[in-house]
Design a protein around this motif. Sequence first.
Motif, PDB file in Angstrom:
ATOM      1  N   ASP A  25       1.009  -1.156  -0.113  1.00 39.13           N
ATOM      2  CA  ASP A  25      -0.013  -0.010   0.128  1.00 39.13           C
ATOM      3  C   ASP A  25       0.893   1.225  -0.067  1.00 39.13           C
ATOM      4  O   ASP A  25       0.478   2.343  -0.779  1.00 39.13           O
ATOM      5  N   THR A  26       2.059   1.232   0.639  1.00 36.73           N
ATOM      6  CA  THR A  26       2.858   2.413   0.792  1.00 36.73           C
ATOM      7  C   THR A  26       3.595   2.660  -0.667  1.00 36.73           C
ATOM      8  O   THR A  26       3.438   3.783  -1.099  1.00 36.73           O
ATOM      9  N   GLN A  27       3.820   1.472  -1.422  1.00 35.02           N
ATOM     10  CA  GLN A  27       4.325   1.766  -2.801  1.00 35.02           C
ATOM     11  C   GLN A  27       3.381   2.193  -3.727  1.00 35.02           C
ATOM     12  O   GLN A  27       3.672   3.272  -4.468  1.00 35.02           O
ATOM     13  N   LEU A  28       2.048   1.773  -3.523  1.00 34.33           N
ATOM     14  CA  LEU A  28       1.029   2.309  -4.313  1.00 34.33           C
ATOM     15  C   LEU A  28       0.698   3.884  -4.112  1.00 34.33           C
ATOM     16  O   LEU A  28       0.591   4.511  -4.956  1.00 34.33           O
TER      17      LEU A  28
ATOM     18  N   GLU B 216       8.417   4.076 -13.186  1.00 35.58           N
ATOM     19  CA  GLU B 216       8.143   3.132 -12.048  1.00 35.58           C
ATOM     20  C   GLU B 216       8.802   1.974 -12.372  1.00 35.58           C
ATOM     21  O   GLU B 216       9.121   1.378 -11.425  1.00 35.58           O
ATOM     22  N   GLU B 217       8.500   1.404 -13.413  1.00 34.60           N
ATOM     23  CA  GLU B 217       9.042   0.030 -13.918  1.00 34.60           C
ATOM     24  C   GLU B 217      10.337   0.094 -13.562  1.00 34.60           C
ATOM     25  O   GLU B 217      11.005  -0.989 -13.151  1.00 34.60           O
ATOM     26  N   LEU B 218      11.180   1.180 -13.937  1.00 27.80           N
ATOM     27  CA  LEU B 218      12.718   0.962 -13.773  1.00 27.80           C
ATOM     28  C   LEU B 218      12.900   1.168 -12.208  1.00 27.80           C
ATOM     29  O   LEU B 218      13.942   0.374 -11.772  1.00 27.80           O
ATOM     30  N   ASN B 219      12.409   1.618 -11.433  1.00 22.15           N
ATOM     31  CA  ASN B 219      12.523   1.780 -10.049  1.00 22.15           C
ATOM     32  C   ASN B 219      11.871   0.552  -9.255  1.00 22.15           C
ATOM     33  O   ASN B 219      12.212   0.229  -8.150  1.00 22.15           O
TER      34      ASN B 219
ATOM     35  N   PHE C  43       6.560  -3.860 -12.276  1.00 21.02           N
ATOM     36  CA  PHE C  43       5.280  -2.752 -12.273  1.00 21.02           C
ATOM     37  C   PHE C  43       5.001  -2.306 -13.654  1.00 21.02           C
ATOM     38  O   PHE C  43       5.757  -2.264 -14.646  1.00 21.02           O
ATOM     39  N   THR C  44       3.703  -2.571 -14.080  1.00 23.92           N
ATOM     40  CA  THR C  44       3.127  -2.223 -15.310  1.00 23.92           C
ATOM     41  C   THR C  44       1.948  -1.119 -15.182  1.00 23.92           C
ATOM     42  O   THR C  44       1.028  -1.874 -14.662  1.00 23.92           O
ATOM     43  N   GLY C  45       1.883  -0.185 -15.390  1.00 26.79           N
ATOM     44  CA  GLY C  45       0.854   0.611 -15.084  1.00 26.79           C
ATOM     45  C   GLY C  45      -0.381   0.857 -16.143  1.00 26.79           C
ATOM     46  O   GLY C  45      -0.596   1.746 -16.592  1.00 26.79           O
TER      47      GLY C  45
END
Length: 126
Positions: free
Chosen positions: A53-56, A116-119, A123-125
């Motif tokens: 949840d923190t990452q989101l 975000e994908e790099l970090n 993740f795929t948004g």
Amino acid sequence: MSQHVLHGAKNEAIRVLAGSDWLMRDHMREAKREGLTYGLRHIAFNPAQAMSDTQLAEFAGRLCQELKADPSHMTLIIHQKDGLTHGHLILPEWQGDHVLSSRFSWMRLEKVARLEELNCPGFTGE
């Protein structure tokens, strides 16, 4: 919109990380008062890998930063469906002294998702 994000029957779980139904309704009243056609901007994101949840919430904050939206006015809801989570970020179109810009919004949101994908691999948004 509130019916979908806060009461979607197909979701196993719904978590409200920020905002509320009342806040979304208040934003709609403000937009009407300002003579705007739209009151809310809805951005859905669906990470391929599990995120906390923190990452989101941090990702939603980066979206706010890109759109020059005040994060204190966002509504952030996380749905769990079929064991996977996806997020709904709802922002008021009226930001107190300006309307959210729609210029190049798809490219701007894609930029934040690719960073975000790099970090955060996986993740795929979408």
